[in-house]
Design a protein around this motif. Sequence first.
Motif, PDB file in Angstrom:
ATOM      1  N   LYS A 163      79.465   9.836 -44.528  1.00 47.42           N
ATOM      2  CA  LYS A 163      79.609   9.654 -43.085  1.00 47.42           C
ATOM      3  C   LYS A 163      78.295   9.851 -42.236  1.00 47.42           C
ATOM      4  CE  LYS A 163      84.113   9.050 -42.931  1.00 47.42           C
ATOM      5  NZ  LYS A 163      84.622   7.746 -42.430  1.00 47.42           N
ATOM      6  N   ILE A 164      77.869   9.367 -41.206  1.00 46.20           N
ATOM      7  CA  ILE A 164      76.690   9.457 -40.586  1.00 46.20           C
ATOM      8  C   ILE A 164      76.684  10.899 -39.726  1.00 46.20           C
ATOM      9  CG2 ILE A 164      75.132   8.310 -38.786  1.00 46.20           C
ATOM     10  CD1 ILE A 164      76.387   5.903 -39.352  1.00 46.20           C
ATOM     11  N   ALA A 186      72.659  11.611 -49.930  1.00 43.44           N
ATOM     12  CA  ALA A 186      73.717  11.129 -49.324  1.00 43.44           C
ATOM     13  C   ALA A 186      73.819   9.445 -49.544  1.00 43.44           C
ATOM     14  CB  ALA A 186      74.047  11.540 -47.793  1.00 43.44           C
ATOM     15  N   VAL A 187      72.723   8.926 -49.084  1.00 44.42           N
ATOM     16  CA  VAL A 187      72.440   7.312 -48.961  1.00 44.42           C
ATOM     17  C   VAL A 187      71.693   6.824 -49.651  1.00 44.42           C
ATOM     18  CG1 VAL A 187      72.032   5.502 -47.256  1.00 44.42           C
ATOM     19  CG2 VAL A 187      73.109   7.575 -46.478  1.00 44.42           C
ATOM     20  N   LYS A 191      74.098   4.144 -55.227  1.00 39.59           N
ATOM     21  CA  LYS A 191      74.305   2.525 -55.757  1.00 39.59           C
ATOM     22  C   LYS A 191      75.365   1.734 -55.410  1.00 39.59           C
ATOM     23  CE  LYS A 191      76.436   3.755 -60.113  1.00 39.59           C
ATOM     24  NZ  LYS A 191      76.503   3.713 -61.736  1.00 39.59           N
ATOM     25  N   TYR A 192      76.358   2.264 -54.586  1.00 35.52           N
ATOM     26  CA  TYR A 192      77.278   1.203 -54.388  1.00 35.52           C
ATOM     27  C   TYR A 192      77.048   0.975 -52.793  1.00 35.52           C
ATOM     28  CZ  TYR A 192      79.521   3.058 -58.524  1.00 35.52           C
ATOM     29  OH  TYR A 192      79.769   3.134 -59.877  1.00 35.52           O
ATOM     30  N   ILE A 193      76.020   1.398 -52.258  1.00 36.72           N
ATOM     31  CA  ILE A 193      75.862   0.994 -51.013  1.00 36.72           C
ATOM     32  C   ILE A 193      74.631  -0.228 -50.705  1.00 36.72           C
ATOM     33  CG2 ILE A 193      75.193   1.597 -48.547  1.00 36.72           C
ATOM     34  CD1 ILE A 193      76.121   4.430 -48.991  1.00 36.72           C
ATOM     35  N   TYR A 201      72.360   2.806 -41.634  1.00 41.25           N
ATOM     36  CA  TYR A 201      72.485   4.186 -41.559  1.00 41.25           C
ATOM     37  C   TYR A 201      71.141   5.062 -41.246  1.00 41.25           C
ATOM     38  CZ  TYR A 201      77.127   4.426 -44.094  1.00 41.25           C
ATOM     39  OH  TYR A 201      78.179   4.442 -44.470  1.00 41.25           O
ATOM     40  N   LEU A 202      70.031   4.493 -42.011  1.00 42.44           N
ATOM     41  CA  LEU A 202      68.819   5.132 -41.436  1.00 42.44           C
ATOM     42  C   LEU A 202      68.180   5.075 -40.140  1.00 42.44           C
ATOM     43  CD1 LEU A 202      65.825   6.278 -42.636  1.00 42.44           C
ATOM     44  CD2 LEU A 202      65.228   3.928 -43.230  1.00 42.44           C
TER      45      LEU A 202
END
Length: 297
Positions: A163-164, A186-187, A191-193, A201-202
């Motif tokens: 979550k953000i 977290a992000v 490897k699944y994103i 997200y960034l």
Amino acid sequence: MASIQYIKGVRTRFRNILDLEIQKGDGLLNTEIDEEFDLDRMLNEVSKCFEKVKEYKEKVERQSEKLVESIDKKESEMIEEIIDEDLTLCEKAFDMCQNLQVFTKTLMQSKEKLEFKVDQKDYTHDLVEVQKNIQQLLEAQMRQQEKEKRKENEKMSSIKLPKIDMISFNGDKTRWTEFWDSFKNAVHNNKYISNVEKFNYLKGKLVGEAKSAITGLALTSDNYIMAVDILRKRFGNTQEIIDLHYSQLINIPIATSKVNSLRCLLDGVDQHIRSLEVLEENVNPGHSSIYSQIKVA
């Protein structure tokens, strides 16, 4: 800057057009081909559909980025919903482009075969074989894609995307290490994103000078790598961060004899000392001279 309502409207129009073109592509791929079939017309239709799908996929991606940037960052649920919807549609568009490319190659091969046929008796038989080959090729490709999607869905079902709710970064170099460690775990290392999702997200966690540093970079996989590199070079220089901590530590306001003032002094010193320890600086009172420069009125 255009209003959010206008950006939403344009995004919806682009999504609707892209969805219609994908449906049109499905119809082309499932067209029955017989001996009366006009391959030239079909090739033309497939080509136009391919270009349309590709064009509006890119438009949806750009409009999605604009909308995400226009929405208040506090509305993280809306941002995630927009990203999920547009990524799903763009993935369908990407699959359609691949299918149309394969179908075009097959049609071209079929056309070449038919142009060299001189025996009218074999015409019907060859056309049926072409149709079977096309159908078999499409079925094999669809089975492979379904297999890959099932594998990916199985992976994603066991993974919850972050979550953000991480801290934001405004360009304060003394907060870079804290921000980047949080974001990386977290992000960045997930490897699944996809890189496009990571970039979203960034951007959602940058404000002020930090956000301005990567303004203008389009929402693409390659640009995510570039954005991270820019931020690291500008805000993540270890020696500069260490120097800033020492400078701010030495210049902490002199405390009075009041409890609140002493507590603020202690909290400020602890914050910088802990940060310097993370940066592997030796902050032992017997080793460093910084303690001698911290005064109490």
